[in-house]
Scaffold this motif. Structure first.
Motif, short mmCIF file in Angstrom:
data_model
loop_
_atom_site.label_atom_id
_atom_site.label_comp_id
_atom_site.label_asym_id
_atom_site.label_seq_id
_atom_site.Cartn_x
_atom_site.Cartn_y
_atom_site.Cartn_z
N SER A 117 0.80 -1.23 0.00
CA SER A 117 0.00 0.00 0.00
C SER A 117 0.83 1.28 0.00
O SER A 117 0.41 2.28 0.53
CB SER A 117 -0.96 0.01 1.19
N SER A 118 2.01 1.24 -0.59
CA SER A 118 2.84 2.44 -0.68
C SER A 118 2.62 3.13 -2.01
O SER A 118 2.39 2.48 -3.02
CB SER A 118 4.32 2.06 -0.56
N GLU A 170 5.57 3.83 2.27
CA GLU A 170 4.89 5.12 2.27
C GLU A 170 3.47 4.79 2.71
O GLU A 170 2.70 4.25 1.95
CB GLU A 170 4.91 5.75 0.88
CA CA Z 1 -1.49 3.79 0.19
#
Ligand code: CA
Ligand code: UD1
Length: 471
Positions: free
Chosen positions: A426-427, A441
């Motif tokens: 989920s970066s 991130e």
């Molecule tokens: Ca994200």
């Protein structure tokens, strides 16, 4: 002597009910007129001339990049004889064996053309007519012979006596081989004094009889080769015959098909032995499939090269390259410039465009990879995407060997992720990641103990107050 093939394709084809000329309609992956042109090429024609008229620009466009084909205009369609006069006027006298084919008769085999030419040469005939005996000869020109069986003339159906219409069963297929020299010498004798007021090429037979030049008729060994397409129903019938012909050739070459009626393979496609084609597979254009592959079900490959032992399931691929042992799908979309190297895996709902996926690398689920160079042994987590387009320009992403990209990662290009790097799930990655580094991130996770029960109490209280007000 050089051999010339002339393909008549000036007609409109009103029964197709189409805005496009009849011969541009597709049979499998090629326009109708491409097939006789290709048969002529395979038969060794040195010169191939296509006579165009109705929708000429659309027909010319088919051969725009084909150096073997010349197109000649027949602006007024005054008959098949007139079509050949137009060729003579445009290109000069005919020389050598000159074969006449029809743009709407796509099942003609190269072998049959070769036999017709050999027969004509061997007998020094001025002309050989390829003939047939269809179940219903209505509409066809009939072969009139003398008591000794010599060909006297071809008489068009409309110009036959009622007795001839009933009794002459041998018909003109419309396909001929002429001696070019003698055709040039006598073609201008064709007139248009007949039921349709047209210059009939068929009149050449009677003309040769008058001047004492030998004419012959050759009965075709396979009538289906002479099937013409005048309607979309006939187009479907001819397609079915061609589909069977191609699929039987492939099966004879060692390809397995669970149901050959549900596999469509284009004219120039090759498939290696021990490969299997499953139902609803279409292989078009310049597609080449190696040995020991399994393709399908529900797969369309266009201009795509597949090496040995690949497995491609429920996939659409256009101008892609799939190396040995690669697995694709179910439900992948490979767009131009996708190159999957040996042992790579591209899985479910994955789109790849203009990208190299290195040896043994995996993009297994729900991803878009565009304009990317990926090394070997890379793993891309589910739902990860290269953001290659900023609204104006496309940018590249590079991912080094053995990098591990977590699920739901946005890789905003231009971007480089170094070899062996890790990217946390989920970066949104906007800066280059050095080799061996970790990049994450992600905002911090918030935790509120006992929150769920309190929320439920609050909601129930709200509902109770609401019911009181209404009641
Ligand atoms: Ca994200
Ligand atoms: C023609 C033959 C007939 C034969 C039949 C077989 C003549 C006069 N008759 O009849 O003996 O049994 O084919 O199918 O040849 N074309 C042109 N320019 C023209 C006219 C035709 O290019 O001016 C093309 C058409 O597009 C078509 C082909 O030639 O592809 C045949 O023409 P068409 O007029 O339909 O001939 P048929 O009546 O079928």
């Amino acid at each position: 002597m050089p051999m010339t093939a002339i393909v008549l394709a000036a007609g409109e084809g009103t029964r197709m009910k189409s805005r496009h000329p009849k011969v541009t309609h597709k049979l499998l992956d090629k326009p109708l007129v491409w097939w006789p042109v290709n048969a002529a090429r395979e038969a060794g024609a040195d010169r191939i001339v296509v006579v165009v008229g109705h929708g000429a620009h659309e027909v010319r466009a088919i051969f725009a990049n084909d150096p073997d084909v010349e197109c000649v205009d027949q602006t007024e369609r005054l008959g098949t004889g007139h079509a050949l006069m137009c060729v003579r006027d445009a290109l000069g006298d005919f020389h050598g064996p000159t074969v006449v084919l029809y743009g709407d008769t796509p099942l003609m085999r190269a072998e049959t053309i070769g036999n017709l030419v050999e027969h004509t040469k061997a007998g020094h005939h001025a002309c050989t007519v390829l003939t047939m005996c269809p179940d219903d000869p209505t509409g066809y020109g009939r072969i009139r012979r003398d008591a000794d069986g010599n060909v006297l003339a071809i008489v068009e159906h409309k110009d036959c006596t009622p007795q001839e219409q009933a009794n002459l069963t041998e018909c003109n297929s419309g396909i001929y081989c002429f001696c070019g020299r003698r055709l040039s010498q006598h073609i201008d004798r064709i007139g248009n004094d007949n039921a349709q007021g047209e210059y009939y090429l068929t009149d050449m037979v009677g003309i040769y009889r008058e001047v004492g030049e030998p004419v012959s008729a050759l009965l075709a060994s396979d009538d289906s080769e002479l099937l013409g397409v005048n309607s979309r129903v006939q187009l479907a019938q001819v397609t079915k015959i061609m589909q069977r012909r191609i699929n039987e050739r492939l099966m004879d070459g060692g390809v397995t098909m669970l149901d050959p009626d549900q596999v469509w393979v284009g004219a120039q496609v090759s498939v290696g032995a021990d490969s299997e084609l499953l139902p609803q597979t279409m292989l078009w254009g310049d597609t080449r499939v190696g040995r020991d592959c399994v393709i399908g079900p529900n797969t369309r490959l266009t201009d795509t090269v597949v090496a040995d032992s690949a497995r491609i399931e429920e996939t659409v691929a256009i101008q892609a390259t799939i190396d040995a042992g690669v697995t694709v799908g179910p439900r992948a979309y490979l767009r131009p410039g996708a190159h999957l190297l040996e042992g790579a895996h591209v899985g479910t709902h994955v789109e790849i465009k203009n990208s190299t996926i290195g040896r043994g690398s995996k993009v297994p689920h729900l991803s878009y990879i565009g304009d990317t160079t990926m090394g070997e042994g890379v793993n891309i987590g589910a739902g990860s995407i290269t953001c290659n387009y900023d609204g104006v320009l496309k940018h590249r992403t590079s991912i080094g060997d053995n990098a591990f990209v977590g699920s739901d990662t946005m890789m905003v290009a231009p971007l480089s992720i170094g070899a062996g790097a890790l990217v946390g799930a989920s970066s949104c990655i906007t800066r280059d990641v050095p080799a061996g580094a970790l990049a994450v991130e992600r905002s911090e996770q918030v935790m509120v103990e006992g929150y769920a029960a309190k929320r439920m109490e609050r909601l129930k209280g709200q509902r109770a107050r609401g019911e009181k007000e209404q009641g």
